[in-house]
Design an enzyme around this catalytic site. Structure first.
Site, PDB file in Angstrom:
ATOM      1  CG  ASP A 180      13.620  69.238  22.505  1.00  0.00           C
ATOM      2  OD1 ASP A 180      14.487  68.755  21.743  1.00  0.00           O
ATOM      3  OD2 ASP A 180      13.598  70.441  22.836  1.00  0.00           O
ATOM      4  NE  ARG A 215      47.144  80.458  23.938  1.00  0.00           N
ATOM      5  CZ  ARG A 215      47.771  81.616  24.110  1.00  0.00           C
ATOM      6  NH1 ARG A 215      47.085  82.697  24.486  1.00  0.00           N
ATOM      7  NH2 ARG A 215      49.069  81.731  23.939  1.00  0.00           N
ATOM      8  N   GLY A 271      20.243  63.832  17.999  1.00  0.00           N
ATOM      9  CA  GLY A 271      21.672  63.655  18.315  1.00  0.00           C
ATOM     10  C   GLY A 271      21.864  62.377  19.132  1.00  0.00           C
ATOM     11  NE  ARG A 303      40.704  74.270  38.013  1.00  0.00           N
ATOM     12  CZ  ARG A 303      40.464  75.544  38.287  1.00  0.00           C
ATOM     13  NH1 ARG A 303      41.461  76.398  38.421  1.00  0.00           N
ATOM     14  NH2 ARG A 303      39.246  75.996  38.399  1.00  0.00           N
ATOM     15  NE  ARG A 323      19.142  67.067  15.740  1.00  0.00           N
ATOM     16  CZ  ARG A 323      20.415  67.046  16.128  1.00  0.00           C
ATOM     17  NH1 ARG A 323      21.384  67.044  15.238  1.00  0.00           N
ATOM     18  NH2 ARG A 323      20.733  67.046  17.403  1.00  0.00           N
ATOM     19  CB  THR A 375      19.113  64.608  24.690  1.00  0.00           C
ATOM     20  OG1 THR A 375      19.871  65.825  24.609  1.00  0.00           O
ATOM     21  CG2 THR A 375      18.105  64.774  25.810  1.00  0.00           C
ATOM     22  CG  ASP A 419      21.753  69.274  24.742  1.00  0.00           C
ATOM     23  OD1 ASP A 419      22.980  69.058  24.816  1.00  0.00           O
ATOM     24  OD2 ASP A 419      21.222  69.794  23.737  1.00  0.00           O
ATOM     25  CG  ASP A 452      17.190  69.703  25.990  1.00  0.00           C
ATOM     26  OD1 ASP A 452      17.188  68.461  26.042  1.00  0.00           O
ATOM     27  OD2 ASP A 452      17.251  70.332  24.920  1.00  0.00           O
ATOM     28  CD  GLN A 508      30.929  68.776  25.365  1.00  0.00           C
ATOM     29  OE1 GLN A 508      30.371  69.307  26.311  1.00  0.00           O
ATOM     30  NE2 GLN A 508      31.130  69.404  24.228  1.00  0.00           N
ATOM     31  CB  VAL A 524      15.982  44.078  21.882  1.00  0.00           C
ATOM     32  CG1 VAL A 524      16.053  42.694  21.251  1.00  0.00           C
ATOM     33  CG2 VAL A 524      16.006  45.161  20.807  1.00  0.00           C
ATOM     34  NE  ARG A 547      20.211  72.390  19.293  1.00  0.00           N
ATOM     35  CZ  ARG A 547      20.184  71.328  18.518  1.00  0.00           C
ATOM     36  NH1 ARG A 547      20.687  71.375  17.325  1.00  0.00           N
ATOM     37  NH2 ARG A 547      19.646  70.204  18.940  1.00  0.00           N
ATOM     38  NE  ARG A 557      48.680  80.896  27.743  1.00  0.00           N
ATOM     39  CZ  ARG A 557      49.411  80.136  26.938  1.00  0.00           C
ATOM     40  NH1 ARG A 557      49.215  78.841  26.886  1.00  0.00           N
ATOM     41  NH2 ARG A 557      50.319  80.687  26.169  1.00  0.00           N
ATOM     42  NE  ARG A 560      22.643  43.844  27.235  1.00  0.00           N
ATOM     43  CZ  ARG A 560      22.409  43.757  28.539  1.00  0.00           C
ATOM     44  NH1 ARG A 560      21.796  44.747  29.175  1.00  0.00           N
ATOM     45  NH2 ARG A 560      22.787  42.673  29.211  1.00  0.00           N
TER      46      ARG A 560
HETATM   47  O1  F6P Z   1      21.117  67.875  21.178  1.00  0.00           O
HETATM   48  C1  F6P Z   1      22.381  67.465  21.523  1.00  0.00           C
HETATM   49  C2  F6P Z   1      23.424  68.291  20.851  1.00  0.00           C
HETATM   50  O2  F6P Z   1      24.640  67.637  21.119  1.00  0.00           O
HETATM   51  C3  F6P Z   1      23.482  69.758  21.260  1.00  0.00           C
HETATM   52  O3  F6P Z   1      24.099  69.979  22.488  1.00  0.00           O
HETATM   53  C4  F6P Z   1      24.237  70.338  20.091  1.00  0.00           C
HETATM   54  O4  F6P Z   1      23.988  71.693  19.924  1.00  0.00           O
HETATM   55  C5  F6P Z   1      23.703  69.574  18.927  1.00  0.00           C
HETATM   56  O5  F6P Z   1      23.269  68.331  19.440  1.00  0.00           O
HETATM   57  C6  F6P Z   1      24.674  69.379  17.805  1.00  0.00           C
HETATM   58  O6  F6P Z   1      24.041  68.710  16.780  1.00  0.00           O
HETATM   59  P1  F6P Z   1      24.766  68.159  15.476  1.00  0.00           P
HETATM   60  O7  F6P Z   1      25.542  66.943  15.872  1.00  0.00           O
HETATM   61  O8  F6P Z   1      23.665  67.849  14.535  1.00  0.00           O
HETATM   62  O9  F6P Z   1      25.674  69.246  15.004  1.00  0.00           O
END
Ligand code: F6P
Length: 327
Positions: free
Chosen positions: A107, A251, A15, A159, A76, A130, A132, A134, A259, A28, A176, A167, A25
C-alpha cells in the site's frame, strides 16, 4: 496521456515478497513480446530518484521465477515521498524516454504511485506484492501464499515439541496491520487461539478458555498472534498469561523475516505471472493508474486510490471456524 507507451520501467518497492521475481519476469517478457523496451529500476523509487536504471532483455530475467527476494532490490524510499524527489524521478524517466511504469509493492508503494501519476504524465500500474495481503481488490497478493506456507511448516514443528512437553506456545507471525497470515496459518495448524489486529483481543476470555482447557486436561495449546495485534505481540501476550496463570509452562516463538524469504509456491508464481502479463497488456490498452488484482480467479482492476484506502474484510465465518474447531 496521449502518447502510447513504448518504453516501460518496472520496480519493486516496500517489503520484498516471494514471487516478485516471477512478476518482474512476466512484465519484462510480455513487454518484449509487444516490442516495448523494458528498463529495471533498482531499489524501489530510490532508483528513479537517483537514476539507477538498467536496460532489460529476456535473458536478464532467466532463471529467476523460482527465486525469493527481488533481483531489482527494494527499499522504502523517503525521497520519493517529498515533491522534489518525485520531480527528480520524473526528470530521470523523461531523460530516458520511459513513458509507463509497473510498480510491484504494497500500500505504501501504491500511495507513491498514485501521487506521482497525479503530478506527472506517466501512467502507472500497480501489482500487489506483499506477504501481508492487506490490499483491497484482490483475493491474493504476491508472496502471501508462500509466507503462510512457511509459517505453517514452522508452526507444525512447534506443535511437535509443544506436544512432547505439554506446553503452551505463543507464536508470533508477521502482519503489521493485517491478521491474514495469522488467521490462515492458525486455522491450518489447528491453533487454539488466533489474535489479529482486525478484532479486539479479549485477554480475560483467553485466560478463561485456557483455564477451562486445563481442567479438561488439554495441556497443549497453540496461540498464533499477528505482530500488529492491538494488545501486543507474543511477548506481551505471554507476559500477561504468565501473571494470571503462574503454573503454565509457556514458550514464545517469533517467526519474523523467515516468512519473507524462500522459493515462491506454485500459486505465487502463477498469480505473479498472470498479474505481470496483464500489467503490460493494461498499459498498452490505455487502462492506467489501476492495480491489477485477481478476484474469483478473474483479473480485476481497481483504481490505485481504492486499493490503498479500502482494506480487505475479515470473513466472520472464518473467525467462527477458529472458535468451533479449537475446542
Ligand atoms: O509489509 C510486510 C512486512 O513484512 C510486515 O508484515 C512487517 O511488519 C514489515 O514488513 C517488516 O518490515 P521491515 O522488513 O522493514 O522490518
Amino acid at each position: 496521456m496521449s502518447q502510447k507507451v513504448s518504453r516501460i520501467g518496472v520496480l519493486t518497492s516496500g517489503g520484498d515478497s516471494p514471487g516478485m521475481n516471477a512478476a518482474i519476469r512476466a512484465v519484462v517478457r510480455t513487454g518484449i513480446y509487444h516490442k516495448l523496451e523494458v528498463c529495471g529500476i533498482m531499489r524501489g523509487y530510490n532508483g528513479m530518484v537517483e537514476d539507477e536504471i538498467i536496460e532489460m532483455n529476456s535473458r536478464s530475467v532467466a532463471n529467476i521465477i523460482q527465486r525469493g527476494g527481488t533481483i531489482l532490490k527494494t527499499a522504502r524510499s523517503k525521497d520519493f515521498f517529498e515533491q522534489p524527489g518525485r520531480f527528480k524521478a520524473y526528470e530521470n524517466l523523461k531523460k530516458r524516454g520511459i513513458n509507463g511504469l509497473v510498480i510491484i509493492g504494497g500500500d505504501g508503494s501504491f500511495r507513491g504511485a498514485q501521487q506521482f501519476s497525479n503530478e506527472f504524465d506517466i501512467p502507472c500500474i500497480g501489482l500487489p506484492g506483499t506477504i501481508d495481503k492487506d490490499i483491497a481488490g484482490t483475493d491474493f497478493t504476491i508472496g502471501f501464499d508462500t509466507a503462510v506456507n512457511t509459517a505453517v511448516e514452522a508452526i507444525d514443528k512447534i506443535r511437535d515439541t509443544a506436544d512432547a512437553h505439554d506446553r503452551l506456545f505463543i507464536v508470533e507471525v508477521m502482519g503489521r496491520d493485517a491478521g491474514y497470515i495469522a488467521l490462515h496459518s492458525g486455522i491450518a495448524c489447528g491453533a487454539e487461539n488466533i489474535l489479529i489486529p482486525e478484532t479486539k483481543t479479549n485477554i480475560n476470555e483467553l485466560i478463561r478458555t485456557l483455564t477451562e482447557k486445563e481442567k479438561r486436561k488439554k495441556l497443549v495449546n497453540l496461540i498464533v498472534v499477528a505482530e500488529g495485534d492491538e494488545f501486543g505481540g507474543a511477548t506481551e501476550v505471554s507476559k500477561v498469561i504468565k501473571e494470571r496463570l503462574p503454573n503454565a509452562d509457556i514458550r514464545v516463538c517469533i517467526l519474523g523475516h523467515i516468512q519473507r524469504g524462500g522459493s515462491p509456491t506454485c500459486l505465487d508464481r502463477l498469480i505473479a505471472s498472470r498479474m505481470g502479463y496483464h500489467a503490460v497488456e493494461s498499459l498498452i490498452s490505455g487502462r492506467y493508474n489501476v492495480m491489477v488484482g485477481i478476484v474469483n480467479n478473474k483479473m480485476n482492476y481497481i483504481p490505485l486510490d481504492d486499493a490503498v484506502k479500502q482494506k480487505q474484510k475479515i470473513n466472520n465465518e472464518w473467525l467462527r471456524i477458529v472458535k468451533i474447531l479449537a475446542s
